[in-house]
Design a protein around this motif. Sequence first.
Motif, mmCIF file in Angstrom:
data_model
loop_
_atom_site.group_PDB
_atom_site.id
_atom_site.type_symbol
_atom_site.label_atom_id
_atom_site.label_comp_id
_atom_site.label_asym_id
_atom_site.label_seq_id
_atom_site.Cartn_x
_atom_site.Cartn_y
_atom_site.Cartn_z
ATOM 1 N N TYR A 147 72.590 23.730 34.272
ATOM 2 C CA TYR A 147 73.565 24.166 34.863
ATOM 3 C C TYR A 147 73.826 25.780 34.673
ATOM 4 O O TYR A 147 73.835 26.497 35.610
ATOM 5 C CB TYR A 147 74.690 23.424 34.778
ATOM 6 C CG TYR A 147 75.903 23.894 35.704
ATOM 7 C CD1 TYR A 147 75.690 23.833 37.091
ATOM 8 C CD2 TYR A 147 76.939 24.538 35.073
ATOM 9 C CE1 TYR A 147 77.023 24.354 37.836
ATOM 10 C CE2 TYR A 147 78.087 24.915 35.714
ATOM 11 C CZ TYR A 147 78.070 24.940 37.118
ATOM 12 O OH TYR A 147 78.989 25.247 37.969
ATOM 13 N N PHE B 295 65.639 27.209 34.085
ATOM 14 C CA PHE B 295 66.655 25.913 34.646
ATOM 15 C C PHE B 295 65.248 24.937 35.055
ATOM 16 O O PHE B 295 65.405 23.707 34.384
ATOM 17 C CB PHE B 295 66.842 26.235 35.985
ATOM 18 C CG PHE B 295 67.291 25.287 36.968
ATOM 19 C CD1 PHE B 295 68.503 24.602 36.561
ATOM 20 C CD2 PHE B 295 66.645 24.858 38.056
ATOM 21 C CE1 PHE B 295 69.131 23.544 37.338
ATOM 22 C CE2 PHE B 295 67.140 23.768 38.707
ATOM 23 C CZ PHE B 295 68.311 23.050 38.637
ATOM 24 N N ARG B 296 64.100 25.289 35.494
ATOM 25 C CA ARG B 296 63.147 24.326 35.695
ATOM 26 C C ARG B 296 62.690 23.596 34.319
ATOM 27 O O ARG B 296 62.746 22.171 34.349
ATOM 28 C CB ARG B 296 61.976 24.679 36.307
ATOM 29 C CG ARG B 296 61.340 23.951 37.255
ATOM 30 C CD ARG B 296 60.064 24.586 38.009
ATOM 31 N NE ARG B 296 60.662 25.791 38.820
ATOM 32 C CZ ARG B 296 59.658 26.836 39.294
ATOM 33 N NH1 ARG B 296 58.607 26.917 38.736
ATOM 34 N NH2 ARG B 296 60.491 27.982 39.922
ATOM 35 N N HIS C 223 70.992 27.858 35.959
ATOM 36 C CA HIS C 223 71.048 27.804 37.657
ATOM 37 C C HIS C 223 71.983 28.516 38.072
ATOM 38 O O HIS C 223 71.693 29.491 39.015
ATOM 39 C CB HIS C 223 71.404 26.269 37.878
ATOM 40 C CG HIS C 223 71.544 26.197 39.434
ATOM 41 N ND1 HIS C 223 70.300 26.232 40.211
ATOM 42 C CD2 HIS C 223 72.482 26.066 40.236
ATOM 43 C CE1 HIS C 223 70.679 26.228 41.490
ATOM 44 N NE2 HIS C 223 72.161 26.080 41.479
ATOM 45 N N ARG C 224 73.160 29.016 37.362
ATOM 46 C CA ARG C 224 74.335 29.618 37.831
ATOM 47 C C ARG C 224 73.767 31.076 37.902
ATOM 48 O O ARG C 224 74.086 32.053 38.646
ATOM 49 C CB ARG C 224 75.446 29.386 37.158
ATOM 50 C CG ARG C 224 76.764 29.362 38.007
ATOM 51 C CD ARG C 224 77.932 29.133 37.074
ATOM 52 N NE ARG C 224 77.892 29.755 36.008
ATOM 53 C CZ ARG C 224 79.041 30.029 35.147
ATOM 54 N NH1 ARG C 224 79.802 28.993 35.351
ATOM 55 N NH2 ARG C 224 78.827 30.379 33.771
ATOM 56 N N ARG D 228 65.217 30.805 36.909
ATOM 57 C CA ARG D 228 64.847 29.666 37.515
ATOM 58 C C ARG D 228 64.035 28.917 36.684
ATOM 59 O O ARG D 228 63.614 27.762 36.560
ATOM 60 C CB ARG D 228 64.112 30.164 38.786
ATOM 61 C CG ARG D 228 64.916 30.700 39.929
ATOM 62 C CD ARG D 228 64.474 30.696 41.372
ATOM 63 N NE ARG D 228 64.036 29.531 41.485
ATOM 64 C CZ ARG D 228 63.048 29.456 42.869
ATOM 65 N NH1 ARG D 228 63.122 30.326 43.490
ATOM 66 N NH2 ARG D 228 62.916 28.062 43.067
#
Lengths: 419, 273, 359
Positions: free
Chosen positions: C177, C188-189, C180-181, C185
């Motif tokens: 999270y 995050f992935r 993501h914020r 990317r």
Amino acid sequence: MKISRWLRFAIVCAAMVFVFASVAQAAVSGKLEIFSWWAGDEGPALEALIDKYEKMYPGVNVVNSTVTGGAGVHAKAVLKTRLLGGDPPDTFQVHAGQELIGTWVVADRMEDLTKLYEQEGWHNVFPADLVKLLSTDKGIWSVPVNIHRSNVMFFIPDNLSKWGIGVPATWEEFLKIAPDLKAKGVIPLSVAENWTQTHLWESVALSVLGPDKWEKLWNGELSWKSPEVIKAWEMFGDILEYTNADASSLSWQQATDMVVKGQAAFNIMGDWAAGYMTTTLKLKPGTGFGWAASPGTNGIFMMLSDSFGLPVGCPNRENAIAWLKMLGSRDGQDAFNPLKGSISARTDSDLSKYDAYLQSAANDWRSNKIVGSLAHGVTANERFMNDFATVMEIFLQTKNAKAAANAAEAVAIQAGIGR
Amino acid sequence: MKPKGVTRVFVQTLAVLLAIAYLIPVYMTIVTSLKSPEEINLMTAWRLPSKLNWAGYSVAFRQFAPYLKNSFILAVCATLLSAVMGSLNGYVLCKYKLPGGRAIMPLIVFGMFIPYQSILVPLFQFMQKTKLYGGLPGLILVHVVYGLPITTLLFRSFYQEIPDELFGAAGIDGADFFGIFKYVIIPLSGPPFLVVCIWQFTQIWNEFLFAVTLTRPDAQPITVALANLAGGQAVSWNLPMAGSILAALPTVLIYILLGRYFVRGLLAGALKG
Amino acid sequence: MIILPSIALLAIFVYGFIGQTLKVSLTDWGREAALALHPEISYVGLKNYHELFTGFLNMRFRQDLANMFFFTLAFVGLSLFVGLVLATLIDQLVWGETFFRTVFLYPMSLSLVVTGTVWRWLLQPRGGINVLPTLVGLPAGEFLWLSSREQSLVFDWSHILYYICIIVLVVMAFMAYGHHRRGERQQFRTKAVISAILMGILVIGVAGGITLLDYPEEHGFNKAIWGVVMAAVWQMSGYTMALYLAGLRTISDELREAARVDGAGKFQIYRYVDLPLLKPITVSAVVILGHIALKIFDLIFAMAGPDHVPTSVPAITMFLKTFRGNELAVGSSIGIILLILVSLLIIPYLANSFKTGEQ
């Protein structure tokens, strides 16, 4: 290159220290290193033996290596690190029986003492039951220096009459009088830290099983899952209902203190508690404090013994053998035991040197059926004993006799009991 | 921005209360150590002794004297050796590029975090094989080795703060490695040396696991003696309490006298996150 | 040249010995004649580890792990909290700063054996701390500091892997999270994929009813641990205090002044200026205290003795297995498990601090 010169200097220094150290060791002709965990209250008894030895063999320099504390674990750790590295002391203290056999004899680290026993005529003076516990089919492995009794119940006679109760002869009787005591605000039975609970367990199990089945348990003829053993655990559980809740943070002396102060009625402890009450608390055996065989074990003497053996490859073998001879002699035993608060393993000891409690114990020793103690290393090897603490824990946590019995069976198989 | 008025009184009072709480164990230890065995009773444990009884101290001191000596020899030798080696290491690692240099430091420092249980068995086998087992020299060696990571780390982070120009200047003057070390590093190393020594001394003085497994009785340091005294069959608590005070005294004194450096050792030991 | 001896010594004493221990842990050294001059030793693979985590008789070791886990949480958490309170307090003091700092820090200089001995006396169930209330007329405390057998937070060991999965999952999801914020990317992935895999394992495991043991085995937070926590916090909170105090002192007054000009109150300055700046210190402290907690041995040994299961930890069981039970291989396995746990904490920290350090 100043630094490397310093380094070289340091190496030379270190080397010189080693050379001197080894020369110094060789220069003293006779040396005897005795390894034990006796100190504090037990120190004087050992000192008496060493004095005697030094008088008999003035040329020998006795080195007394004592490692105390940690409930004997420190001593074991040090002894094991030394033997693993091939550096045994000349002789070391060890509980007679499987604690010695299961660890050191199976590892071929001990010398057979059968010849010494024959030479000194010890077969005639040590009870056969005792020699059996010290032996395997390959030999006899240590010389017992003292005998303690495990199954003893202590109380204060005046307190019992004040509360209007007698000494229970069986655990059933105990369980009958216990609720009354509890109602009066007296703890019926005091116990202390973990090992004293195992100590209590063996007295209970002995009373439930009787001496023959107790022996069968250890030679593998009786299963740990048999109904009798489960009954022993159940009985043990019933008894624990009447013990103090703070047990595991007390030492055994504190549990004895509870009886002396009238906070508790009874305590099951080895007979070193008699020594503690006589010497430290200054109570008179018989009137100041009373004793009996633990409930249901009258006529049975559950023994444990400190003994010394002869490790293979010890540096001063002759001196060590002389030490063992002295330990087994009547004089040696009678010099040591009155001070230690234990009795002589010999059946011909001079009883006039012992106090009232010890005389009664010595008489029982000569007439009773002798069995070995679990809590003090006679009947089971160290691996079993270490894991039995876990079994005890399982029982204390779950109060489930079957679970404890199953666990004990598994431990017995892993540790090779009765094989 | 110090507080004023009521807050100020509140803060000050709170500090005093907390300080009392932190001193309670000391009070209890001193009080108990000065009682006679008969007077020691759980219910009255907090009371002052009715009569001062110094027997606990004299007995404890008599028993502890050889172990205190062992501890002093051990702590002093091991501290000095590990500090000297640490300062050399720190200097080299800080100012010279070594092959694989980036990996070396974390690999060294990892050594100070490992649980010693994971090296205990091979360690005592090694000590036995080299005949170092049982005596003080062996224990000193072990403490020096396992002290190297922290001393190296402390000295390195200190030397990193010395400007490179100083070395450059000395280099031009024709000083070689040891010249630089002698004329530049050593004069600057006073305070960090003290920090490292204090840290190491306290650590080694207080260590228990190696002490109990690697020594014969005659070479045991004080922590083992204390554990023996308290964990044995001692009934009278005045003795272990007096023993505790004797065992704690040297490090506490160092701390009170040189507390500033002690704190610096703590802070530097926490790495630079 | 100069540092070669040091490097060689460390290579042997640290890495060589770890390798040796690892090797022993994969054998069965500890059967009957364990202490023979040339004991018969054979390779058994991961059997010792398997036994420790699932064997019926190694229940004690699993409770040890639970004890260690809860001890670590309580000890690190409380030390940080108490240390922060003390540091803030001292920072606000008008007089006696040196005195108070000394008082709060002195336990740090003591040996754990000394602390253990003294606190054992203080925590006697019928004395010490428990009778303290009677001095002011209150009833005596009843808590069995070191010997209580009560447990809280009881869990079933046979589901332990799920609990670990869930914890890791929550952490991963939280990190995902965060990435993501911040629009990272790539990271995050990765985190999202790991989370999904964990979720999958969980679902399959629970649905298939797969458990580690065939029977439930309960472990929990032994209340007896609180006694040890108290002694340990008493000893180590001075350390966190010193760290935080140093941190507070480096925060410039201008920064605080600026916040005040912006209309922040005293508490708000503390909350939004001071605390965030202390974060890196907290990370350091967690790592240092955490590794001390995982290795804790002397303190418990001196306080409660080796056979006291309610307060036992793996380090103590290792000692008993090795030196009393003669099970050297099992003892080595416990040593390696401890090493792995400590490494999980230390390696990321070391990697991180030396990466930033080199720049």
